[in-house]
Scaffold this active site. Structure first.
Site: not given
Ligand code: COA
Length: 329
Positions: A116, A256, A286
């Site tokens: 990520c 994020h 996500n």
């Protein structure tokens, strides 16, 4: 001669049309819309259902969006950094497939794996090629087809992830705008808490690994949650202090998109009001390497030249970091 900084000169993004809602997931695993919304902030995510299409398909769509918006000629692209955790193949690199499909015959490229945090690593490394004066046009793409590595019988992970991606074009800037500073970290001791058990060289695919559903994301969610909040807050605080940046000075905080509660906890620790925090997790979940560029793409029109923007991420590895830029257009 003024110092060259690397600045984002344009962004592009793309998400698949197919939507997977929380109500759809209620029919697949033991969960419910209310739990997902209150625990994660996610209402729906996109899933790439085009037969035979991998992450490069998403990346190419995002880059085409950028090229047409910025009127950039494919032949002027010199480097493509593809940040992804779901490459089309183990090899060759997805960046190569993207370049070939788009006709970027003057570019070379490579894939970057930092889960990520990939897009932050990509912007940071890509900026070096610009600051040295070596290149004038570098594409940093962050894209993932997370649905290809999700077990849709595991309610702890299948509710979180989605497919999508975005891209930034880095160019030299002579006004002191663009990337000012970054701080990146990694710690392999975090690997047990977030990883994929099989499909790599330690445990190649076998009938047993497939039966055990080991070709999918494994996560100890609560542990990852705590590390994400602490590490994103700490690294962002350090970066802001080092650059004399207070939460009042900050125009936008771009975190994020892993969990809305992580985003709120980090913003709270940084003392950044929620109005300055870019959030679109409710629509996409996500998307791993896709979250940060999709945020830039979706909120691009709200950014003004000179805006002080801080990006922050945390991901499997563990990897984490923060980056400070002055928006350049
Ligand atoms: N629906 C309903 N209940 C669920 C559920 C679901 N989809 N998933 C887990 N639960 C249950 C658990 O079984 C547990 O039940 P129990 O108390 O009876 O044992 C309870 O909910 C709490 O589980 P827990 O894992 O502690 O929940 P949480 O509040 O930590 O939320 C995550 C789980 C995964 C949403 C959260 O930990 C998270 O977001 N972690 C970071 C994830 C991430 O983004 N990682 C990517 C890289 S940054």
């Amino acid at each position: 001669m003024s110092k060259i900084t690397a600045a984002i000169a344009g962004v592009g993004g793309w998400v698949p049309e197919d939507v997977l809602t929380n109500h759809d997931l209620e029919k697949m695993v033991e969960t419910n819309n209310e739990w997902i919304v209150t625990r994660t902030g996610i209402s729906e995510r996109r899933i790439l259902k085009v037969e035979g299409a991998g992450t490069s398909y998403i990346a190419i769509k995002a880059i085409q969006d950028l090229l047409s918006k910025t009127k950039t000629n494919v032949l002027d692209i010199e480097l493509i950094i593809c940040c992804t955790t779901t490459p089309d193949f183990v090899f060759p690199a997805t960046a190569n497939l993207i370049a070939a499909e788009l006709g970027c015959t003057n570019a070379w490229g490579y894939d970057l794996q930092a889960a990520c945090s990939g897009f932050l690593y990509g912007l940071s490394t890509g900026s070096q090629f610009i600051e040295t004066g070596k290149y004038k046009k570098v594409l940093v793409v962050g894209a993932d087809k997370m649905s290809s590595i999700i077990n849709y019988q595991d309610r702890a992970t299948c509710i979180i992830f989605g497919d999508g991606g975005g891209v930034a074009l880095l160019e030299p800037n002579h006004e002191g705008l663009g990337i000012q500073d970054f701080q990146l970290h990694s710690d392999g001791n975090g690997a047990p808490y977030l990883h994929m058990k099989a499909g790599g060289s330690r445990k190649p695919a076998s009938h047993e690994s497939i039966d055990a559903r080991e070709h999918a994301v494994f996560q100890e969610g609560a542990t990852v949650f705590k590390f994400a909040v602490t590490n994103m807050s700490d690294v962002t605080t350090k970066l802001m202090e080092r650059n004399g940046l207070t939460s009042e000075d900050l125009s936008w905080f771009v975190p994020h998109q892993a969990n809305r509660r992580i985003i709120e906890a980090v913003a709270n620790r940084l003392n950044v009001p929620i109005e300055k925090v870019i959030i679109n997790i409710q629509k996409y979940g996500n998307t791993t390497n896709g979250t940060l560029p999709l945020c830039l793409w979706e909120f691009e029109k709200q950014f003004k030249k000179g805006d002080k923007v801080v990006l922050s991420a945390f991901g499997g590895g563990f990897t984490w970091g923060a980056l400070y830029m002055k928006w350049a257009y």
